[in-house]
Design a protein around this motif. Sequence first.
Motif, short mmCIF file in Angstrom:
data_model
loop_
_atom_site.label_atom_id
_atom_site.label_comp_id
_atom_site.label_asym_id
_atom_site.label_seq_id
_atom_site.Cartn_x
_atom_site.Cartn_y
_atom_site.Cartn_z
N SER A 146 -17.82 -0.26 -5.65
CA SER A 146 -17.28 0.52 -5.18
C SER A 146 -16.80 1.16 -5.60
O SER A 146 -16.48 3.05 -5.24
CB SER A 146 -17.07 0.89 -3.43
N PHE A 147 -15.57 1.24 -6.35
CA PHE A 147 -14.56 1.69 -6.17
C PHE A 147 -14.87 2.52 -7.27
O PHE A 147 -14.17 3.67 -7.33
CB PHE A 147 -12.75 1.17 -6.34
N PHE A 148 -14.93 1.53 -8.24
CA PHE A 148 -15.10 3.02 -9.74
C PHE A 148 -15.99 4.20 -9.06
O PHE A 148 -16.53 4.28 -9.89
CB PHE A 148 -16.44 1.83 -10.54
N GLU A 149 -17.43 3.76 -8.22
CA GLU A 149 -18.25 4.94 -7.97
C GLU A 149 -17.93 6.02 -7.45
O GLU A 149 -18.15 7.30 -7.52
CB GLU A 149 -19.30 4.31 -6.87
N LYS A 150 -17.00 5.63 -6.38
CA LYS A 150 -15.77 7.13 -6.66
C LYS A 150 -14.57 7.43 -6.91
O LYS A 150 -13.89 8.36 -6.96
CB LYS A 150 -15.24 6.38 -5.23
#
Length: 430
Positions: A41-45
Amino acid sequence: MKLYSTNNKDHQVSFQEALFRGLPPDNGLYMPTAIPELPSSFFEKLPGLSFQEIALEVTSALLSEEVPVEVLKSICDDAFDFEVPLVEVSPKVYALELFHGPTHAFKDFGARFMARIMGYFLEKSGEQIHILVATSGDTGSAVAQGFLGVKNIKVSILYPSGKVSPLQEKQLTTAGQNISALEVEGTFDDCQAMVKQAFLDQELSKKCGLSSANSINIARLIPQSLYYFWAYGQLQKQGLPVNFCVPSGNFGNLTGGLLAKKMGLPIKHFIAATNVNDIVPQYLENGQYEPRPSIATISNAMDVGAPSNFARMQALFGDSWEEMKAEISGYAFDDDTTQEVMVRIQKECDYPLDPHGAVGYLAIADFLQDKNEIGVFLETAHPAKFHEVVKATTGLQPVIPPKLEALLELPKESRLTPPTFEALKAYLVE
């Protein structure tokens, strides 16, 4: 976060202890016992996050057991309050400009973060420390600025006489207050050896409250991982593999990138770019690590003959030459080739390269031939910090930022010192 010594995995300490010790007593380097992988989720945002938001997420994953998240947020917001531009110099080749902090060099990231996190712990304990740091140029000025006026901390900076640029020397020798400069009659390797010996002298280290702000200190390394996340986020939407090229001396900057990849950042490949001090490129080619006396070049911050972070690189790859070679390619260039590309890129792209960035550009351009991939090279210092070389090479005088220009008028204050541990010890005891 627990950390171990690269010379003894059974020697483990807390982050706070590693921060103030600098070096383990066995002359190893501190490394995390476990490196957390950040959630998908961190890399997606990532593309929508600010630098400070990225910094908080990464540092929290590593340090929140010892430093409250709200303290880390305050530290990150204050330490990284300057721009980090990503500039396309030529097609698919980007310069990550790390020189927009107070001393116009990438060392501002590590020094400012470290000063603030040390200040947090010292405020709690009421103790006093003496920072000892060796520099080949920009580390010392960043440490001087980052720690200037910080309570309970004295700083002594060792630099090789006649082997840093005049502007760098002014940054090292004009701060005053709690900052002192030792002008060592030798090379950077001499300075580094003197500092290491001081830390290994247990009685001296304890008596003087010694701590380090070189890239040997783990607190310098952590913030050097942050801009890889930031740059990758800016390029993520292009959907192409991203490679990072790092002009390298002590290899702390490259090790920071490797740490980012271990935390899950999908970097395709790393390129280690050096001048003729090519100890690591030679190792990557033949598996033989052979430190030697450094050779003076126009890219002086990379004039290192025994890179201190090499042990960390080995630890990250389990001492496997094959694994390291698969992740990192090595390139080395002499001064003539460096100057040629400075002239060419100024003329063709209207982009001023400093000598270190020029080495990085040469390496990434060579690596990317016939690849449909993106290359990012780290521009580690403002060209004005090497304005004599830049002007002599390109014929153009780089614009000197006002804060740097003002330093040229200040009187230098340094203590000329022989390149021996005995001389350093006498100074510290005095």
